[in-house]
Design a protein around this motif. Structure first.
Motif, PDB file in Angstrom:
ATOM      1  N   LEU A   1       0.842  -1.189   0.000  1.00 13.44           N
ATOM      2  CA  LEU A   1       0.000   0.000   0.000  1.00 13.44           C
ATOM      3  C   LEU A   1       0.880   1.242   0.000  1.00 13.44           C
ATOM      4  N   GLY A   2       0.803   1.991  -1.098  1.00  9.20           N
ATOM      5  CA  GLY A   2       1.592   3.199  -1.192  1.00  9.20           C
ATOM      6  C   GLY A   2       0.921   4.381  -0.514  1.00  9.20           C
ATOM      7  N   LEU A   3       1.681   5.446  -0.322  1.00 10.24           N
ATOM      8  CA  LEU A   3       1.171   6.698   0.231  1.00 10.24           C
ATOM      9  C   LEU A   3       1.515   7.835  -0.736  1.00 10.24           C
ATOM     10  N   PRO A   4       0.745   8.897  -0.718  1.00  8.71           N
ATOM     11  CA  PRO A   4       1.012  10.007  -1.645  1.00  8.71           C
ATOM     12  C   PRO A   4       2.394  10.617  -1.412  1.00  8.71           C
ATOM     13  N   THR A   5       3.088  10.887  -2.509  1.00  9.54           N
ATOM     14  CA  THR A   5       4.378  11.584  -2.450  1.00  9.54           C
ATOM     15  C   THR A   5       4.302  12.949  -3.111  1.00  9.54           C
ATOM     16  N   SER A   6       3.283  13.151  -3.973  1.00  7.80           N
ATOM     17  CA  SER A   6       3.102  14.415  -4.675  1.00  7.80           C
ATOM     18  C   SER A   6       1.649  14.508  -5.122  1.00  7.80           C
ATOM     19  N   PRO A   7       1.056  15.690  -5.076  1.00  5.55           N
ATOM     20  CA  PRO A   7      -0.327  15.833  -5.549  1.00  5.55           C
ATOM     21  C   PRO A   7      -0.455  15.656  -7.058  1.00  5.55           C
ATOM     22  N   LYS A   8       0.684  15.531  -7.744  1.00  6.61           N
ATOM     23  CA  LYS A   8       0.667  15.369  -9.203  1.00  6.61           C
ATOM     24  C   LYS A   8       0.902  13.928  -9.647  1.00  6.61           C
ATOM     25  N   GLN A   9       1.236  13.045  -8.695  1.00  3.78           N
ATOM     26  CA  GLN A   9       1.566  11.670  -9.046  1.00  3.78           C
ATOM     27  C   GLN A   9       0.539  10.694  -8.477  1.00  3.78           C
ATOM     28  N   PRO A  10       0.069   9.730  -9.295  1.00  2.00           N
ATOM     29  CA  PRO A  10      -0.862   8.735  -8.757  1.00  2.00           C
ATOM     30  C   PRO A  10      -0.163   7.846  -7.731  1.00  2.00           C
ATOM     31  N   VAL A  11      -0.944   7.311  -6.833  1.00  2.00           N
ATOM     32  CA  VAL A  11      -0.407   6.418  -5.802  1.00  2.00           C
ATOM     33  C   VAL A  11      -0.571   4.981  -6.286  1.00  2.00           C
ATOM     34  N   TYR A  12       0.525   4.244  -6.301  1.00  2.73           N
ATOM     35  CA  TYR A  12       0.548   2.875  -6.831  1.00  2.73           C
ATOM     36  C   TYR A  12       0.473   1.880  -5.679  1.00  2.73           C
ATOM     37  N   SER A  13      -0.373   0.877  -5.821  1.00  4.81           N
ATOM     38  CA  SER A  13      -0.513  -0.178  -4.803  1.00  4.81           C
ATOM     39  C   SER A  13      -0.740  -1.508  -5.494  1.00  4.81           C
ATOM     40  N   ILE A  14      -0.457  -2.603  -4.780  1.00  6.51           N
ATOM     41  CA  ILE A  14      -0.567  -3.950  -5.353  1.00  6.51           C
ATOM     42  C   ILE A  14      -1.231  -4.876  -4.348  1.00  6.51           C
ATOM     43  N   ALA A  15      -2.116  -5.735  -4.849  1.00  8.95           N
ATOM     44  CA  ALA A  15      -2.711  -6.798  -4.033  1.00  8.95           C
ATOM     45  C   ALA A  15      -2.207  -8.138  -4.571  1.00  8.95           C
ATOM     46  N   TYR A  16      -1.556  -8.923  -3.698  1.00  8.98           N
ATOM     47  CA  TYR A  16      -0.987 -10.215  -4.083  1.00  8.98           C
ATOM     48  C   TYR A  16      -1.899 -11.339  -3.591  1.00  8.98           C
TER      49      TYR A  16
END
Length: 380
Positions: free
Chosen positions: A271-286
């Protein structure tokens, strides 16, 4: 110069130029193969007892708050939620960008362990394996070039080893243990190299897929019959001109709940967290904990928490599925414990080849001169 002699010269000089790097990369790869098993045996905090009564796990925002409260100066970067019987791990960074891992009981929030990843043994082994502890760009290229050379050496080694006559095949497939040490070393280099060649080639190619995007893209295109599917490879963009409002709950919890709805059987979540208001947050479910193949991918808006794009495993092309399984193939865990044992042995043999090969070359250079025969002495 015959073809085999030319191949032998190429094999020799490529081996001398890359041998040390191949030895380090192969040995660290062998050590890293069983990192999960060794961690589980030595780090009791990786596992937790599942409550007898049904108890909901704490939401990511709560885990984040507990971690940052316990460790002032650290900021949460992402989570690894490993499943009902494993600790939840919050990865944090300090102002210098150094990473830390804090393990919490996902039911109570109790801190179970805290690691500075600069001092973690397997993190060091991984960095040594991938970058030789050098700056990433420099070390990654040194390792990548050495592995490319190793692939060429595997091919040239098979050409040199291949017996000319059928009567030589038995000798070429066995190690003559009762012979002098030079012959035993020669057999160890050639015979073990032949038996391990296919495994070593798989480990090398999957490693190159991690090092070089052109290798990954080539495998992707070949697996898809030359077809490319940009939709599964291109992340969405964030429309910064659109007016959005934050969700009523923390964005991390919003991401998590949407992932749970989209992948209800997933056992492990990055589970990712925001790093910039311009970049989407990437997450993965395994689908399985500690296995990285079967994965559903998600992209979220960093402010509103809105789902921008999802890429379920079942919708992926063959090329993307092969890219997803690459790590599991590289470590052998795609085939369970047996696969890990094979990868471990293949890595050990790969590490031995530069050593035995150097000893073959050194032995030939320093071979003692034959004593002159009595006839030659008498004739002198």
């Amino acid at each position: 110069m015959t073809f085999k002699k030319a191949v032998g010269k190429l094999h020799l000089w490529l081996g001398l130029s890359s041998g040390l790097v191949v030895f380090i990369v192969s040995l660290t790869g062998a050590i890293f193969t069983f990192q999960d098993e060794i961690r589980d045996a030595t780090q009791s905090w990786r596992k937790v007892e599942v409550p007898a009564q049904p108890t909901p796990m704490l939401l990511p925002s709560r885990l984040q708050a507990l971690t940052e409260q316990q460790h002032p100066g650290l900021k949460a970067a992402f989570f690894m939620l490993m499943g009902p019987d494993r600790s939840a791990v919050v990865y944090t960074t300090d102002k210098q960008g150094h990473y830390f891992a804090t393990a919490l009981n996902p039911y109570t929030g109790q801190e179970l362990g805290h690691l500075d990843l600069r001092e973690d043994f397997f993190s060091i082994i991984q960095e040594l394996h991938m970058h030789l502890l050098l700056p990433e760009e420099i070390g990654g290229n040194v390792v990548g070039v050495a592995v490319l050379i190793f692939v060429v050496m595997l091919v040239t080694g098979i050409i040199m080893w291949w017996p000319k006559r059928k009567t030589d095949r038995k000798r070429s497939f066995t190690i003559k243990w009762g012979a002098r040490w030079r012959r035993v070393n020669y057999d160890l280099h050639n015979v073990l190299g032949f038996y391990a060649a296919s495994i070593a080639l798989l480990l090398a190619l999957t490693g190159l897929m991690m090092s070089y995007e052109w290798v990954l893209n080539s495998v992707y295109l070949v697996s898809n019959g030359g077809q490319s599917y940009p939709a599964e490879k291109t992340p969405p963009t964030v429309d910064t001109l659109q007016t959005v409002t934050a969700p009523t709950l923390p964005v991390a919890d919003s991401f998590y709940q949407q992932i749970r709805r989209g992948s209800p059987t997933a056992k492990m979540i990055f589970l990712g967290l925001p790093t910039s208001p311009k970049q989407p947050v990437y997450s993965i479910a395994y689908e399985r904990a500690l296995y990285y193949y079967h994965r559903d991918e998600y992209y979220f808006h960093p402010v509103s928490g809105q789902l921008l794009k999802s890429i379920p495993h079942v919708s992926k092309s063959n090329g993307q599925k092969i890219a997803d399984v690459n790590y599991d193939l590289h470590t052998g865990q795609a085939f369970g414990l047996g696969g890990k044992i094979v990868a471990f042995l293949g890595s050990l043999i790969s590490a031995s080849l530069p050593v035995t090969g150097f000893m073959v070359w050194w032995g030939k250079r320093n071979k003692p001169k034959k004593k002159r025969s009595r006839e030659a002495v008498a004739a002198a």
